[in-house]
Each structure stands twice: as C-alpha cells, then as structure tokens.
Design an enzyme around this catalytic site. Structure first.
Site, PDB file in Angstrom:
ATOM      1  N   GLU A   3       0.965  -1.227   0.262  1.00 13.03           N
ATOM      2  CA  GLU A   3       0.013   0.147   0.047  1.00 13.03           C
ATOM      3  C   GLU A   3       0.930   1.236  -0.256  1.00 13.03           C
ATOM      4  OE1 GLU A   3      -3.681   0.144   0.647  1.00 13.03           O
ATOM      5  OE2 GLU A   3      -4.215  -1.764   1.331  1.00 13.03           O
ATOM      6  N   LYS A  58       2.915   1.734  -5.981  1.00 10.57           N
ATOM      7  CA  LYS A  58       3.646   0.615  -4.817  1.00 10.57           C
ATOM      8  C   LYS A  58       5.175   0.471  -5.712  1.00 10.57           C
ATOM      9  CE  LYS A  58      -0.805  -1.100  -3.690  1.00 10.57           C
ATOM     10  NZ  LYS A  58      -1.551  -2.256  -3.930  1.00 10.57           N
ATOM     11  N   ARG A 111       7.841 -14.253   2.334  1.00 13.55           N
ATOM     12  CA  ARG A 111       7.056 -15.106   1.208  1.00 13.55           C
ATOM     13  C   ARG A 111       7.817 -14.767   0.158  1.00 13.55           C
ATOM     14  NH1 ARG A 111       0.633 -13.589   1.408  1.00 13.55           N
ATOM     15  NH2 ARG A 111       0.861 -15.145  -0.323  1.00 13.55           N
ATOM     16  N   ARG A 246     -10.315 -12.199  -2.694  1.00  8.94           N
ATOM     17  CA  ARG A 246      -9.525 -11.347  -1.639  1.00  8.94           C
ATOM     18  C   ARG A 246     -10.624 -11.136  -0.586  1.00  8.94           C
ATOM     19  NH1 ARG A 246      -5.267  -8.263  -3.182  1.00  8.94           N
ATOM     20  NH2 ARG A 246      -4.749  -8.703  -1.181  1.00  8.94           N
TER      21      ARG A 246
END
Length: 272
Positions: A3, A58, A111, A246
DNA sequence: CGTATCCTGACC
DNA sequence: GGTCAGGATACG
C-alpha cells in the site's frame, strides 16, 4: 508492507541510505525475487552510482547514474532492512545491496514474492498505473469514466492499479467504509454523489495513513480485519466476504449498495 | 469476469 | 493439516 503510504515510507528510508552512494555488490539469495533478471545483469550493478529513489504507486525506482533503473516491488510482505554489512542477515533476507560506505540494504520478505527488475537506460518501465490519490488528475470525472467500463462490484475495481495507483486491499475497504458504499455495488452504478464521496474518502484514507505511522495495539482500521466487531459509526456488525479471491471487510449496517434490491427495506433493528 | 499461481509463515 | 495473508498476473 504494501500500500502506498508504507511504500512511500520505505522509499524515503531507502533514498536516505543510498542516494549518492555506489553499489559494491548485489547478492540475490532467493531466485524468485529476481526471476526476470539474469545473473549477469545483477552482477553488472557492481560499481554503479546511485542518484536516488523515486516511487510510482507501490513501485520503487532506484535511479542509477548510468541511466539504468533498479525496480523494486514489495508485493505482500516485502520491506527494506537497512544496516551495516557486518551484521548478521535477517531471517528472511532475499537480496542484498552492499554499498560503498559499509552499509547494506536488505530486501526482507518472508514470502519471497517481492520482485526486483532492471531497466536499461532510456527505457522507462511502463507500470500501467492510473493517477495517485494526491494527483490533481484523480478526479470524479476520471473515476466515472474508469467505473463506467466495469460491470463488476466496486471493491475489486479499486484494487486495479490502472484506476488508482497505490490503493490496496486494506485501504480500498477503509475508503468504501468512509464513503458509506457497499463493496458489492456495481462499479458503474455509482451515482455522482457516491463518486464524490468515494474520491474524497480515498484521498483522506491515504493521507491519514501517510501522516500517522501506525501504532501497534490500537486497532487502526475501521473495518479491515474486524470481522464480527461493531461498526464505530452505526454499531452494526462488521462482515467479511470474498471478492475476486480477496477478503473484503465492510459494515453491514451503514455501507449501502443502493441496488441490493432486497425485499425488506425496513431499518435494521436497534443497536445495542 | 473469476480462479490459480508465485512463496512461506502464522494461526486455528 | 487446512486456511489465510497488506499483490499482481497468467490463464480459462
């Protein structure tokens, strides 16, 4: 830590660490993060001088003196960890940029979904981004046009970076709450009053998140990650649904999609 | 349009 | 052991 506001903070930290320095070496520790870049291209960064770091949406763009651009995107869980090259690496170090003053920038990402790319001199990457919320071009007219093409619900459309650059899952939900619009409302059915509310809600949500660095503990969101809790505006329960894979959080009481054509228009029963 | 996928960890 | 995760994209 994605974000726009979080990425902007990361950009500021990165710029302070690297502007005016030069690169001693870049080490990629997890193949996935530089999957589109050859080992040669990575190696060729050694010796390059760094002008500074800019941001669009981003995306972070590290400008080199030779005209190349190192392009970083954190995706879900990336962050910069900036320290001395002599320190032990953080647990989730995925790439390391060693600088000529003995400092080090570590791409830290559990990740390993972050990406690093390198763009040749003169080839400005096409990031496919719409206006930032702070851009004067981010107008009601722009939203009306962007939404007019979309048949689907508004929430997934807000995550489309071509519509507004930098909005992610959290602040899309927060913006819809602030604008009192149901995430299920068909995007192209929003009327002008709703568009005005939504545009300014997005601007305010992003502005507020940009200003205040978040405090641990105090729940800093109105709906995100608050399933089952009470709405601070109307007292109804916060719900969670899934849209385009989502999570979407919203207040079942005060976020109305005017066309949810259900039988009972009776007011929800009293709040406790 | 929705769904699967990249990858790994946290949590139930 | 299953589900979920603040993103983006390839694919059906």
């Amino acid at each position: 830590m994605p974000e726009l506001p979080e990425v902007e903070r990361a950009r500021v930290r990165l710029d302070a660490a690297v502007a005016g320095r030069s690169i001693v070496a870049v080490n990629v520790l997890h193949r996935n993060v530089a999957r589109r870049v050859s080992a040669r291209a990575i190696a060729s960064l050694a010796g390059a001088g760094i002008v500074g770091v800019t941001r669009r949406g981003k995306h972070q763009l590290i400008r080199l003196q030779d005209g190349r651009t190192v392009h970083a995107h954190f995706r879900m869980t990336g962050d910069w960890h900036i320290d001395r090259a002599s320190e032990p690496l953080p647990r989730f170090a995925r790439a390391v940029i060693v600088l000529d003053d003995g400092s080090r920038v570590v791409l830290d990402d559990p990740r390993a979904l972050s990406t690093l790319d390198i763009h040749a001199p003169g080839s400005e990457p096409d990031l496919g981004l719409g206006p930032e919320p702070s851009d004067p071009a981010f107008t009601v007219g722009w939203l009306r046009e962007a939404f007019g093409k979309r048949r689907g619900p508004i929430k997934p459309v807000l995550l489309d970076q071509r519509v507004v650059a930098g909005l992610g899952n959290i602040y899309a939900a927060e913006s819809l709450w602030m604008a009192r619009i149901s995430p299920a409302t068909p995007a192209r059915s929003l009327d002008d009053r709703e568009l005005v509310r939504l545009r300014s809600a997005i601007v305010r949500v992003i502005e507020r998140a940009s200003g205040s660095r978040y405090r641990e503990g105090s729940s800093r969101f109105s709906v995100y990650d608050r399933e089952g809790e009470r709405c601070r505006r109307c007292g109804a329960k916060i719900k969670r649904i899934v849209q385009s894979g989502r999570s979407t959080y919203y207040c079942s009481g005060c976020q109305r999609g005017q066309r949810r054509a259900r039988v009972s228009r009776a007011p929800r029963s009293a709040r406790p």
